[in-house]
Design a protein around this motif. Structure first.
Motif, PDB file in Angstrom:
ATOM      1  N   ILE A   1       0.849  -1.194   0.000  1.00  0.00           N
ATOM      2  CA  ILE A   1       0.000   0.000   0.000  1.00  0.00           C
ATOM      3  C   ILE A   1       0.888   1.248   0.000  1.00  0.00           C
ATOM      4  O   ILE A   1       1.765   1.400   0.850  1.00  0.00           O
ATOM      5  CB  ILE A   1      -0.917   0.044   1.238  1.00  0.00           C
ATOM      6  CG1 ILE A   1      -1.774  -1.220   1.311  1.00  0.00           C
ATOM      7  CG2 ILE A   1      -1.804   1.291   1.213  1.00  0.00           C
ATOM      8  CD1 ILE A   1      -2.570  -1.358   2.588  1.00  0.00           C
ATOM      9  N   THR A   2       0.660   2.128  -0.978  1.00  0.00           N
ATOM     10  CA  THR A   2       1.371   3.398  -0.993  1.00  0.00           C
ATOM     11  C   THR A   2       0.508   4.419  -0.260  1.00  0.00           C
ATOM     12  O   THR A   2      -0.593   4.726  -0.697  1.00  0.00           O
ATOM     13  CB  THR A   2       1.578   3.877  -2.452  1.00  0.00           C
ATOM     14  OG1 THR A   2       2.142   2.793  -3.181  1.00  0.00           O
ATOM     15  CG2 THR A   2       2.481   5.087  -2.508  1.00  0.00           C
ATOM     16  N   GLN A   3       1.032   4.893   0.848  1.00  0.00           N
ATOM     17  CA  GLN A   3       0.235   5.834   1.640  1.00  0.00           C
ATOM     18  C   GLN A   3       0.688   7.272   1.399  1.00  0.00           C
ATOM     19  O   GLN A   3       1.873   7.527   1.213  1.00  0.00           O
ATOM     20  CB  GLN A   3       0.402   5.545   3.117  1.00  0.00           C
ATOM     21  CG  GLN A   3      -0.066   4.183   3.551  1.00  0.00           C
ATOM     22  CD  GLN A   3       0.182   3.988   5.018  1.00  0.00           C
ATOM     23  OE1 GLN A   3      -0.356   4.704   5.850  1.00  0.00           O
ATOM     24  NE2 GLN A   3       1.018   3.032   5.345  1.00  0.00           N
ATOM     25  N   SER A   4      -0.270   8.177   1.445  1.00  0.00           N
ATOM     26  CA  SER A   4       0.081   9.593   1.420  1.00  0.00           C
ATOM     27  C   SER A   4      -1.034  10.379   2.093  1.00  0.00           C
ATOM     28  O   SER A   4      -2.112   9.833   2.360  1.00  0.00           O
ATOM     29  CB  SER A   4       0.263  10.088  -0.016  1.00  0.00           C
ATOM     30  OG  SER A   4      -0.932   9.936  -0.738  1.00  0.00           O
ATOM     31  N   LEU A   5      -0.756  11.631   2.379  1.00  0.00           N
ATOM     32  CA  LEU A   5      -1.804  12.479   2.951  1.00  0.00           C
ATOM     33  C   LEU A   5      -1.766  13.836   2.283  1.00  0.00           C
ATOM     34  O   LEU A   5      -0.751  14.248   1.693  1.00  0.00           O
ATOM     35  CB  LEU A   5      -1.664  12.601   4.468  1.00  0.00           C
ATOM     36  CG  LEU A   5      -0.444  13.288   5.059  1.00  0.00           C
ATOM     37  CD1 LEU A   5      -0.593  14.801   5.055  1.00  0.00           C
ATOM     38  CD2 LEU A   5      -0.270  12.812   6.493  1.00  0.00           C
ATOM     39  N   TYR A   6      -2.881  14.518   2.360  1.00  0.00           N
ATOM     40  CA  TYR A   6      -3.019  15.836   1.753  1.00  0.00           C
ATOM     41  C   TYR A   6      -3.657  16.734   2.797  1.00  0.00           C
ATOM     42  O   TYR A   6      -4.733  16.423   3.297  1.00  0.00           O
ATOM     43  CB  TYR A   6      -3.903  15.734   0.506  1.00  0.00           C
ATOM     44  CG  TYR A   6      -3.646  16.828  -0.504  1.00  0.00           C
ATOM     45  CD1 TYR A   6      -4.080  18.116  -0.267  1.00  0.00           C
ATOM     46  CD2 TYR A   6      -2.976  16.561  -1.689  1.00  0.00           C
ATOM     47  CE1 TYR A   6      -3.831  19.131  -1.195  1.00  0.00           C
ATOM     48  CE2 TYR A   6      -2.725  17.561  -2.616  1.00  0.00           C
ATOM     49  CZ  TYR A   6      -3.157  18.855  -2.360  1.00  0.00           C
ATOM     50  OH  TYR A   6      -2.917  19.841  -3.263  1.00  0.00           O
ATOM     51  N   TYR A   7      -2.975  17.816   3.144  1.00  0.00           N
ATOM     52  CA  TYR A   7      -3.568  18.759   4.098  1.00  0.00           C
ATOM     53  C   TYR A   7      -4.551  19.653   3.353  1.00  0.00           C
ATOM     54  O   TYR A   7      -4.215  20.234   2.308  1.00  0.00           O
ATOM     55  CB  TYR A   7      -2.491  19.622   4.741  1.00  0.00           C
ATOM     56  CG  TYR A   7      -1.568  18.851   5.652  1.00  0.00           C
ATOM     57  CD1 TYR A   7      -2.054  18.268   6.823  1.00  0.00           C
ATOM     58  CD2 TYR A   7      -0.215  18.697   5.355  1.00  0.00           C
ATOM     59  CE1 TYR A   7      -1.220  17.551   7.666  1.00  0.00           C
ATOM     60  CE2 TYR A   7       0.631  17.987   6.192  1.00  0.00           C
ATOM     61  CZ  TYR A   7       0.116  17.417   7.346  1.00  0.00           C
ATOM     62  OH  TYR A   7       0.933  16.714   8.183  1.00  0.00           O
ATOM     63  N   THR A   8      -5.730  19.766   3.851  1.00  0.00           N
ATOM     64  CA  THR A   8      -6.735  20.589   3.185  1.00  0.00           C
ATOM     65  C   THR A   8      -7.809  21.031   4.172  1.00  0.00           C
ATOM     66  O   THR A   8      -8.024  20.373   5.191  1.00  0.00           O
ATOM     67  CB  THR A   8      -7.403  19.797   2.034  1.00  0.00           C
ATOM     68  OG1 THR A   8      -8.409  20.604   1.436  1.00  0.00           O
ATOM     69  CG2 THR A   8      -8.058  18.523   2.523  1.00  0.00           C
ATOM     70  N   ALA A   9      -8.490  22.117   3.842  1.00  0.00           N
ATOM     71  CA  ALA A   9      -9.633  22.522   4.664  1.00  0.00           C
ATOM     72  C   ALA A   9     -10.758  21.524   4.443  1.00  0.00           C
ATOM     73  O   ALA A   9     -10.897  20.961   3.360  1.00  0.00           O
ATOM     74  CB  ALA A   9     -10.098  23.917   4.255  1.00  0.00           C
TER      75      ALA A   9
END
Ligand code: AMP
Length: 460
Positions: free
Chosen positions: A240-248
């Motif tokens: 699993i390739t994990q990532s995150l995105y900061y957003t409102a």
């Protein structure tokens, strides 16, 4: 005893003969079962099966640390069937010889479906009871007796109270996805149900994670259990390739659409924290032209089954779900898991992302993180023992989630009024490049969030 079987959550790569020399016949299963699993297309046992089956056949209690996708249903199901076949007793009316408890209707359906495959060449009868459908038919089915009964705790208690089922003939108990049962407040149901079963009893408990409460549960219900484990608790499948995105929060829907547009042929599972949020998001996506379906606690059993079928077949490309509804669903081709809302229980992040990268395939897990979710993110990263790579956005100042019932702030389920302040303005999410301006410029609270807590009333 701890038997640690290294390896990922996904089911198939370790089934290659070169890696695993054990066969089902070696495990001590009889011809009728071997025939049925051969017809199901299983060539070799998965690691959890290779370890758990001989121990269960020998009558040991089992504490299994494994997720859906590892073959755990057969790990407890095949020895159970073997033991029941050889006891020579008929299924007793209004009673059952074995009870399997699972937290959700979907999981109960899936377990029963698998077991029915395995018992095809035997005389054994598998029954199931779940909430959300007519109880009268279930009462009728139970009256004829069951060899194996698969149930959600809520509906089972209902049936016990109506004296439609007695459990004193049951000598086998399986608690599947036990950590989720704890999260859902089923501990009270379990305390009611367990003493009704016969003794001596063989108990098998399976859980994807090992929170502290689980050891207490194991201590209360298992006798000298043998432990089997397929992956370190909290460790996600390597593929699993994990990532995150900061957003409102308010920009999450637009961000999701951008991601969905990047892989139109994928199957995307989107997790929303609330039933309301899931439905609203599904509607927004639908009206924007996406083939989206949803499953959550407000959907009837029939609606849930139709949605899962559409998603499994690829007719629907997006499934928006709450944790409870998505639990344990086995869909081999999920390419993307989106944590549209981060889970408040960090272990649920592990479950959610485990829905992808199954059956030997790769998968992507993307989390959308707003200012009020930074605290949840910290907890998740602690459980995962890793930092999730940032794909975009700028880490906002942490805000406390709005208290239960308070606030009145808007949830971003329905299609972003605020524009995401993106550096380049191109609107494309980044694959690990320069961080973008995400944050929560308006500093709005996430609104009416209902924190899940362990004392919640069990859902059937
Ligand atoms: P489970 O973890 O029990 O939900 O199983 C996940 C999926 O793997 C289901 O679709 C099973 O039918 C399949 N499966 C289980 N055991 C095996 C096996 N030994 N070989 C191939 N497929 C299997």
């Amino acid at each position: 005893m701890l038997i640690h079987i290294g390896g990922a959550i996904c089911a198939l790569p370790y089934l290659r003969k070169s890696q695993n020399l054990t066969t089902f016949a070696d495990l001590g299963l009889s011809a009728n079962i071997l025939k049925a699993i051969d017809e199901a297309g299983y060539k070799n046992p998965s690691p959890i099966q290779a370890e758990a089956i001989p121990l269960a056949l020998a009558g040991h209690d089992i504490m299994g640390l494994a997720q859906t996708g590892t073959g755990k249903t057969a790990a407890f199901g095949l020895p159970l069937i073997e033991n029941l076949m050889s006891d020579g007793f008929k299924a007793p009316p209004k009673n059952t010889k074995a009870l399997i408890l699972a937290p959700t209707r979907e999981l109960v359906n899936q377990i029963a479906e698998n077991l029915r495959q395995y018992v095809r060449k035997t005389h054994l009868k598998v029954n199931l009871v779940v909430g959300g459908v007519s109880i009268n038919r279930q009462i009728q089915n139970l009256s004829k007796g069951s060899d194996i009964l698969v149930a959600t705790p809520g509906r089972l208690i209902d049936l016990i109270e109506r004296r439609a089922i007695f459990l004193d003939e049951a000598r086998f108990l399986v608690l599947d996805e036990a950590d989720q049962m704890l999260d859902m407040g089923f501990i009270h149901a379990l305390r009611k149900i367990a003493p009704l079963l016969g003794t001596p009893r063989q108990t098998m408990l399976f859980s994807a994670t090992m929170p502290k409460l689980m050891s207490e549960l194991a201590g209360a219900y298992l006798t000298d259990p043998k432990r089997v484990q397929v992956s370190t608790p909290g460790k996600a499948a390597d593929k699993i390739t994990q990532s995150l995105y900061y957003t409102a929060q308010a920009n999450k829907t637009e961000l999701l659409k951008e991601y969905l547009n990047k892989s139109p042929d994928g199957l995307s599972l989107v997790f929303s924290r609330t039933k309301h949020g899931a439905e609203k998001l599904k509607r927004t996506l639908e009206s924007a032209g996406y083939d989206a379906v949803s499953i959550h606690g407000n959907k009837s059993q029939g609606q849930r089954e139709r949605a899962i079928k559409a998603f499994k077949s690829g007719e629907a490309r997006v499934l928006v779900a709450t944790d409870v509804a998505a639990r344990g669903i086995d869909i081999p081709d999920v390419s993307h898991v989106y944590n549209y809302d981060l889970p408040e229980v960090p272990e649920n992040y592990v479950h959610r992302i485990g829905r992808t990268a199954r059956a030997g395939k790769g998968g992507e897990a993307i989390a959308f993180v707003s200012a009020t979710e930074i605290g949840y993110l910290k907890q998740i990263e602690k459980v995962m023992k890793m930092e999730i790579p940032v794909a975009g956005g700028i880490r906002p100042q942490e805000e406390k989630p709005a208290p239960r019932g308070g606030g009145g702030g808007r949830r971003g389920g329905g299609g972003g009024g605020q524009r995401r302040s993106q550096g380049g303005g191109g609107g494309k999410p980044h694959g690990g490049g320069k961080p973008h301006g995400g944050g929560n410029p308006a500093g709005k609270p996430a609104g009416k969030r209902k924190p899940r807590h362990r004392g919640r009333k069990p859902a059937a």
